[in-house]
Write a protein that holds these residues in place. Sequence first.
Motif, mmCIF file in Angstrom:
data_model
loop_
_atom_site.group_PDB
_atom_site.id
_atom_site.type_symbol
_atom_site.label_atom_id
_atom_site.label_comp_id
_atom_site.label_asym_id
_atom_site.label_seq_id
_atom_site.Cartn_x
_atom_site.Cartn_y
_atom_site.Cartn_z
ATOM 1 N N SER A 11 4.657 -8.550 9.015
ATOM 2 C CA SER A 11 5.351 -8.643 7.732
ATOM 3 C C SER A 11 5.557 -7.232 7.189
ATOM 4 O O SER A 11 4.845 -6.768 6.300
ATOM 5 N N GLY A 12 6.554 -6.538 7.773
ATOM 6 C CA GLY A 12 6.880 -5.206 7.281
ATOM 7 C C GLY A 12 5.760 -4.207 7.446
ATOM 8 O O GLY A 12 5.484 -3.408 6.541
ATOM 9 N N LEU A 13 5.086 -4.214 8.581
ATOM 10 C CA LEU A 13 4.004 -3.269 8.821
ATOM 11 C C LEU A 13 4.557 -1.841 8.857
ATOM 12 O O LEU A 13 5.544 -1.567 9.541
ATOM 13 N N ARG A 14 3.923 -0.946 8.148
ATOM 14 C CA ARG A 14 4.360 0.452 8.106
ATOM 15 C C ARG A 14 3.344 1.327 8.828
ATOM 16 O O ARG A 14 2.132 1.205 8.628
ATOM 17 N N LEU A 15 3.882 2.202 9.674
ATOM 18 C CA LEU A 15 3.051 3.161 10.404
ATOM 19 C C LEU A 15 3.293 4.551 9.840
ATOM 20 O O LEU A 15 4.435 5.042 9.821
ATOM 21 N N SER A 16 2.228 5.197 9.403
ATOM 22 C CA SER A 16 2.322 6.581 8.949
ATOM 23 C C SER A 16 2.421 7.498 10.162
ATOM 24 O O SER A 16 2.092 7.097 11.291
ATOM 25 N N PRO A 17 2.864 8.732 9.984
ATOM 26 C CA PRO A 17 2.924 9.664 11.105
ATOM 27 C C PRO A 17 1.567 9.772 11.812
ATOM 28 O O PRO A 17 0.525 9.943 11.165
ATOM 29 N N GLY A 18 1.585 9.625 13.137
ATOM 30 C CA GLY A 18 0.364 9.683 13.933
ATOM 31 C C GLY A 18 -0.389 8.372 14.024
ATOM 32 O O GLY A 18 -1.319 8.251 14.830
ATOM 33 N N GLU A 19 -0.017 7.376 13.233
ATOM 34 C CA GLU A 19 -0.740 6.103 13.221
ATOM 35 C C GLU A 19 -0.340 5.264 14.430
ATOM 36 O O GLU A 19 0.790 5.335 14.929
ATOM 37 N N VAL A 20 -1.295 4.426 14.884
ATOM 38 C CA VAL A 20 -1.089 3.591 16.071
ATOM 39 C C VAL A 20 -1.282 2.126 15.703
ATOM 40 O O VAL A 20 -2.254 1.766 15.024
#
Length: 698
Positions: free
Chosen positions: A245-254
């Motif tokens: 549901s609209g998962l957001r990944l920050s820079p470097g996140e896995v």
Amino acid sequence: MIHHLRAAGVSVVLDARGTRVPRLLHWGADLGALDPTALTAFAEARVPAIAPSSIDVPFSLSVLPDISDGWTGRPPVAVRGPRAQGPRARPTLLGTTAVGTQRIDTSVGWGAARIDTRWELTSSGILHIATTVTNDGRDDLALSDVGVVLPVPDRAREVLDFSGRWSGERAPQRQQPAQGVWLRETRHGRSGHDDPFLLVAGTPGFGFSRGEVWAVHLAFSGDKRLWFERSDLGASVLGAGERLSGLRLSPGEVYTAPAVFALWSGEGLDAVAARSHDWVRETRGAMTPRPVTVNTWEAVYFDHDLARLTELASAAADVGAERFVLDDGWFTGRTDDTRALGDWTVDAQSWPDGLSPLIDHVRGLGMEFGLWLEPEMVSLDSDLARAHPDWLLSDLATPTWRFQHVLDLTKADVRAHLFGAIDALLREYPISFVKWDHNRDLLVDDSGGQVRAVYSLLDDLRRAHPHVEFESCASGGARIDLEMVRHADRFWTSDTNDPLVRQRIQQWTGLLLPPEYLGAHVGDARAHTTGRVSSLSFRLATALFLHAGIESDLTRVGDADRAAIARWAHYYRAHRDFLHSGRAVHADLPGDSALLHGVVAPDRRRALYCYAALDSADAALPAPLTLPGLDPDAVYRVEVVDFGVPAHAIEDAPPPWIATGIVLPGTVLAAGALTVPLLSPGNALLLDVRALDVAATA
């Protein structure tokens, strides 16, 4: 390079040549040993014609099909953000690594996203697919889908999946979809009673022992999507992934996606189950013999009285029980299901001396002691909720479910509190088993973090208390999957102990998990969930094959029935090593009025079958039984197992062989030789089949 993985009669061919995204050329029957020249020719043979009004290059389905490749079907991966900008908007292969002979790792760049996938063919012939998405960019990425699609042949036209409800889990539904998408999507925050735990596509008419089938399972205890699609391009696929549901990944996140298990069989569903069972047994290792378990829930409910419970424990030991589990109602203020969840201290009023008097009595009788918990939940009428209203997963306007709310386990202080409370109980008392319950849907849109936090909490407790076994119960069987099997030792298959319903639920649940992981209890004559009355012989036969137990007030059971239960428990203890190590088999009987299932030993010298009449037959004399899985070159003696409470049959005389047993070759037993008693619905016949030390004549 073209990679060819082979194991247990299965081949997987992955074309990873050049810089384009790899193509899965084959997942199915073993192709034999193929040298590089043959693999190249195979790949060339799979290049299709160019159709009118289509892309001007041959269409080829990649492992990450995208509209930019001409794929107009459902995409398995959807990334929003910088990937749509610049020259790298299309996915590109970054690298491929072979790890041994059974695993290929691929890395695909898609704008700022890096998608790493491990393709491993297990020793049992399961294609295990694990995917991670890494944000290698400088801006956030939004993920709305991260799944897997696998091509299946055009002959896979019939689809089987599962729905269900409380006390009616894993109800099969079959169809032959036309073009388009057949999508099953869940939004429970747990697997759910209607969990499409296995999605199967196969040749029309496939059954337990016939047909070619391809199946996918998402190893995840939360929201999911599974789908089958027949495209107008000609391709058919199976797909699976977590519902995001609209998962957001920050820079470097896995983001680590749940694993997808892909299972092929050329011999029907029993062979699919055998692959899954082999994987579970190999992954978890050898288990101690599964103890006969008595659970107090339907015997006493919330009426916790030491004298009554010690009497029940004594009766349990008398019939041969080895584990005694105290269910809901033991903790502070818990007099009904509207209050006190979350206050995990022993109720001083019901238990003025704590649980020790009961536990000492249970252990003195030679039984283990187990305890019920529901750590993920909280009652508003509890000290915990009053002290920490901010720990609730949703606000107070959200409807309660079984009068309870959910704790937000993504918060470190919530997990720390629960670990501390449970750890204290397990240190204070000699508890060998925890029944871990989960009695409601979460009713939130994004539940993935909650699910993963539960895994983490269970793992922390298991490390701290390696001698304690944990059972996964979710208002019955609403949380059963191949990820939870890494964290739990037993699964409560369903809240119903009605054997007429249980026979079907257990049959289908057994496609995924071996019988030793599934709890089955002998309940009261009148089932608490349906009100239906069933014979003791039927209840005993239904509970025998799995991790067997009893959920009845044995102090109120008559002497003759208690003696039969004791004989049943003795038989189970004597034969559970065989029951919990063999291959599960089913006969493809016509109609739905009866079923036949069994377990065959690995060397095929021993088998036990259950023939269960579930409804009225459509003929006065049912067809003779076929016994699947036996060695055609062996000779067997077949005898009826009798615990002293015979099944009810409406007949003037039974088949003659019933009284004396019979000796027949495996070929004859597999061809359909055994006539059956005319069982009335809700009765079962147990057949003990053993090979003799003589060879069948040619």
